[in-house]
Design a protein around this motif. Structure first.
Motif, short mmCIF file in Angstrom:
data_model
loop_
_atom_site.label_atom_id
_atom_site.label_comp_id
_atom_site.label_asym_id
_atom_site.label_seq_id
_atom_site.Cartn_x
_atom_site.Cartn_y
_atom_site.Cartn_z
N VAL A 230 -6.74 -0.33 -12.01
CA VAL A 230 -6.47 1.09 -11.72
C VAL A 230 -6.50 1.34 -10.22
O VAL A 230 -5.61 1.98 -9.65
N GLY A 231 -7.52 0.82 -9.56
CA GLY A 231 -7.61 1.00 -8.11
C GLY A 231 -6.46 0.35 -7.37
O GLY A 231 -5.93 0.92 -6.40
N ALA A 232 -6.07 -0.84 -7.81
CA ALA A 232 -4.97 -1.55 -7.14
C ALA A 232 -3.65 -0.79 -7.30
O ALA A 232 -2.84 -0.75 -6.37
N LEU A 233 -3.44 -0.21 -8.46
CA LEU A 233 -2.22 0.57 -8.68
C LEU A 233 -2.17 1.78 -7.76
O LEU A 233 -1.13 2.10 -7.17
N GLN A 234 -3.30 2.46 -7.61
CA GLN A 234 -3.32 3.63 -6.74
C GLN A 234 -3.19 3.26 -5.27
O GLN A 234 -2.58 3.99 -4.48
N THR A 235 -3.74 2.11 -4.89
CA THR A 235 -3.58 1.64 -3.51
C THR A 235 -2.12 1.31 -3.22
O THR A 235 -1.58 1.67 -2.16
N PHE A 236 -1.45 0.66 -4.16
CA PHE A 236 -0.02 0.37 -3.99
C PHE A 236 0.76 1.66 -3.84
O PHE A 236 1.62 1.78 -2.96
N LEU A 237 0.45 2.63 -4.70
CA LEU A 237 1.16 3.90 -4.67
C LEU A 237 1.00 4.59 -3.31
O LEU A 237 1.95 5.12 -2.74
N ALA A 238 -0.23 4.56 -2.79
CA ALA A 238 -0.52 5.25 -1.54
C ALA A 238 0.05 4.55 -0.31
O ALA A 238 0.31 5.19 0.71
N ARG A 239 0.25 3.24 -0.39
CA ARG A 239 0.60 2.48 0.80
C ARG A 239 2.02 1.90 0.79
O ARG A 239 2.52 1.49 1.84
N GLN A 240 2.67 1.85 -0.37
CA GLN A 240 3.99 1.22 -0.40
C GLN A 240 5.09 2.08 -0.99
O GLN A 240 6.24 1.63 -1.10
N VAL A 241 4.77 3.31 -1.35
CA VAL A 241 5.79 4.23 -1.86
C VAL A 241 6.02 5.30 -0.80
O VAL A 241 5.08 5.96 -0.37
N PRO A 242 7.26 5.49 -0.36
CA PRO A 242 7.54 6.48 0.68
C PRO A 242 7.14 7.89 0.24
O PRO A 242 7.43 8.30 -0.89
N VAL A 243 6.51 8.63 1.13
CA VAL A 243 6.09 9.98 0.77
C VAL A 243 7.29 10.89 0.54
O VAL A 243 7.19 11.91 -0.16
N ALA A 244 8.44 10.55 1.11
CA ALA A 244 9.64 11.36 0.92
C ALA A 244 10.32 11.09 -0.41
O ALA A 244 11.24 11.81 -0.81
N ASP A 245 9.91 10.06 -1.12
CA ASP A 245 10.47 9.71 -2.42
C ASP A 245 9.31 9.35 -3.34
O ASP A 245 9.10 8.19 -3.68
N PRO A 246 8.53 10.33 -3.75
CA PRO A 246 7.21 10.07 -4.33
C PRO A 246 7.23 9.59 -5.77
O PRO A 246 8.25 9.62 -6.45
N ALA A 247 6.06 9.16 -6.19
CA ALA A 247 5.82 8.75 -7.57
C ALA A 247 4.43 9.21 -7.97
O ALA A 247 3.56 9.43 -7.13
N VAL A 248 4.24 9.37 -9.27
CA VAL A 248 2.92 9.63 -9.84
C VAL A 248 2.66 8.56 -10.88
O VAL A 248 3.50 8.33 -11.76
N LEU A 249 1.53 7.89 -10.77
CA LEU A 249 1.11 6.91 -11.78
C LEU A 249 -0.31 7.29 -12.19
O LEU A 249 -1.22 7.29 -11.35
N SER A 250 -0.46 7.60 -13.46
CA SER A 250 -1.77 7.99 -13.98
C SER A 250 -2.12 7.12 -15.17
O SER A 250 -1.36 7.05 -16.14
N LEU A 273 4.18 6.92 -15.80
CA LEU A 273 4.79 6.74 -14.48
C LEU A 273 5.90 7.78 -14.33
O LEU A 273 6.80 7.85 -15.17
N ARG A 274 5.83 8.56 -13.25
CA ARG A 274 6.84 9.58 -12.99
C ARG A 274 7.43 9.33 -11.59
O ARG A 274 6.68 9.17 -10.62
N THR A 275 8.75 9.33 -11.51
CA THR A 275 9.43 9.13 -10.23
C THR A 275 10.61 10.08 -10.13
O THR A 275 11.07 10.63 -11.14
N LEU A 276 11.14 10.22 -8.90
CA LEU A 276 12.26 11.12 -8.66
C LEU A 276 13.52 10.40 -8.23
O LEU A 276 14.52 11.04 -7.87
N SER A 277 13.50 9.06 -8.25
CA SER A 277 14.70 8.29 -7.93
C SER A 277 14.62 6.96 -8.64
O SER A 277 13.53 6.45 -8.93
N GLU A 278 15.78 6.37 -8.90
CA GLU A 278 15.80 5.07 -9.56
C GLU A 278 15.23 3.96 -8.68
O GLU A 278 14.55 3.07 -9.20
#
Length: 412
Positions: A230-250, A273-278
């Motif tokens: 769980v922690g690793a997934l959130q770290t990936f989300l925070a550090r490797q997903v552009p803030v201008a093209d966000p995602a939510v992983l819960s 997993l929710r995203t706004l682009s392919e």
């Protein structure tokens, strides 16, 4: 949009309101869940009986399309088939919830409730079909009314498309309205581009070796490994997903173990997993599979990951959004339309239609009179209610959007 035409459609919506409310309440009291909603379908068809509509059905659902060919044509080769073709959609299914509104027409089916407004969507679309049929001679083109079950996670739109119900006549644009008790009554809200997110479901199983909780060194404990994932997934989300093209992983559920002194063999995990682009969707899917498998392997355990594919991103065509904006403003004045400042991370299977046909979805506010839209029970809540009078404006919106597209197309 011509002010006279807007006024005409407002009057048409008001004229249909009493029947629309009655139909909405009948559907609300008798909710059905999933792809097969035969009683709801029958109610909608009964309300459409006697109208100059061609009904088509498919084998996968109880959904149907009702086709109106304008220009006085009574057959597929008539003049109505030579103009443009537009699709209007209303969904029909309910949610697996037990209603707590206390309404006199509340659900009579325990464990099923129209908590997302699909009863209103269906009733408004029926009202629009009746109003547009009354103007059939003046319509230069074809309108496809799409009555769709299975929106709540059952991919109903995808099934109806696969059944060929949108193939002939092929719509050139598609529009849908969705009620919201958290928007001021009558205000239409939308935006160009991403409106709603993709919706994938995440599954993982962490397999280790159980044993005595007092001697964990003799075990391969899957619980701390699941927590690390769980922690690793959130770290990936925070550090490797552009803030201008966000995602939510819960990660929303972790299950494992059955006693205070036993290390379990396995832990299961569930999430969304929710995203706004392919591109971001592909990035996050790959990361989920990789992190589950490799974090588990780093501790000598086995991680098995699976992604249940959900709805695509609901993406509005800019031209179609502009068309809806013009209609909403003509009908409701300066306050009739508001731009949604950012996408919502909920999902919609109208996305399947918009993936194939340019179009747009908009929300229409149904906050009950005297209520605070910000604090009203939201969609998917057991106490959600709506201001039923707004459905007249919804009917007017459907009609004006269809007429404007048939006359002008999407433009540039």
């Amino acid at each position: 949009m011509d002010a006279r035409l807007a006024t005409d459609w407002i009057a048409a919506g008001e004229a249909e309101l009493a029947d629309t409310i009655a139909l909405r309440r009948a559907i609300h009291a008798d909710p059905e869940v999933g792809l097969h909603c035969p009683r709801t379908t029958e109610k909608a068809k009964a309300a459409l009986a006697g109208l100059p509509l061609e009904i088509r059905e498919g084998p996968s659902t109880t959904g149907f399309v009702a086709i109106l060919r304008g220009g006085g044509s009574d057959d597929a080769a008539g003049s109505g088939s030579n103009g443009r073709t537009v699709l209007l959609r209303g969904d029909m299914d309910a949610l697996p919830l037990t209603e707590e509104t206390g309404l006199p027409f509340a659900s009579r089916t325990p464990g099923a409730m129209h908590a997302c407004g699909h009863d209103a969507h269906t009733a408004m679309l029926v009202g629009a079909a009746k109003a547009l049929c009354a103007r059939r001679e003046q319509l230069n083109g074809t309108i496809v009314f799409m009555f769709q079950p299975g929106e709540e996670g059952h991919h109903g739109a995808r099934h109806m498309i696969a059944d060929g119900l949108l193939a002939e006549p092929r719509p050139e644009a598609a529009f849908a309205l969705h009620i919201s008790p958290n928007i001021a009554a009558g205000t239409v809200v939308s935006r160009a581009g991403a409106l709603l997110a993709s919706t994938d479901t995440l599954h993982a199983t962490i397999r280790g070796r159980g044993g005595h909780a007092a001697m964990p060194h003799e075990c391969l404990d899957p619980i701390p490994v699941a927590c690390e994932i769980v922690g690793a997934l959130q770290t990936f989300l925070a550090r490797q997903v552009p803030v201008a093209d966000p995602a939510v992983l819960s990660i929303t559920r972790i299950e494992g173990g059955f006693a205070h002194n036993v290390v379990p063999d396995t832990v299961t995990m569930l999430g969304t997993l929710r995203t706004l682009s392919e591109p971001t969707r592909r990035l996050m899917r790959a990361a989920f599979l990789r992190i589950v498998e490799n974090v588990a392997a780093a501790h000598g355990l086995t991680g098995e990951a699976r992604i249940e594919e959900g709805y695509p991103v609901t993406a509005n065509d800019a031209r179609a959004t502009a068309l809806m904006t013009a209609c909403a403003t003509a009908i409701g004045g300066a306050g009739g339309y508001a731009t949604m400042p950012a996408p919502m991370m909920g999902g919609e299977d109208f996305s399947y239609v918009l993936r194939e046909i340019p179009g747009a979805m908009a929300f229409i506010g149904t906050a009950p009179e005297g209520s605070d839209p910000a604090t009203n029970p939201p969609l998917h809540n057991t106490r959600m209610t709506i201001a039923e009078g707004v459905m007249a404006r919804g009917i007017a919106m459907h009609c004006s959007v269809a007429e404007r597209f048939l006359e002008r197309g999407l433009g540039e």
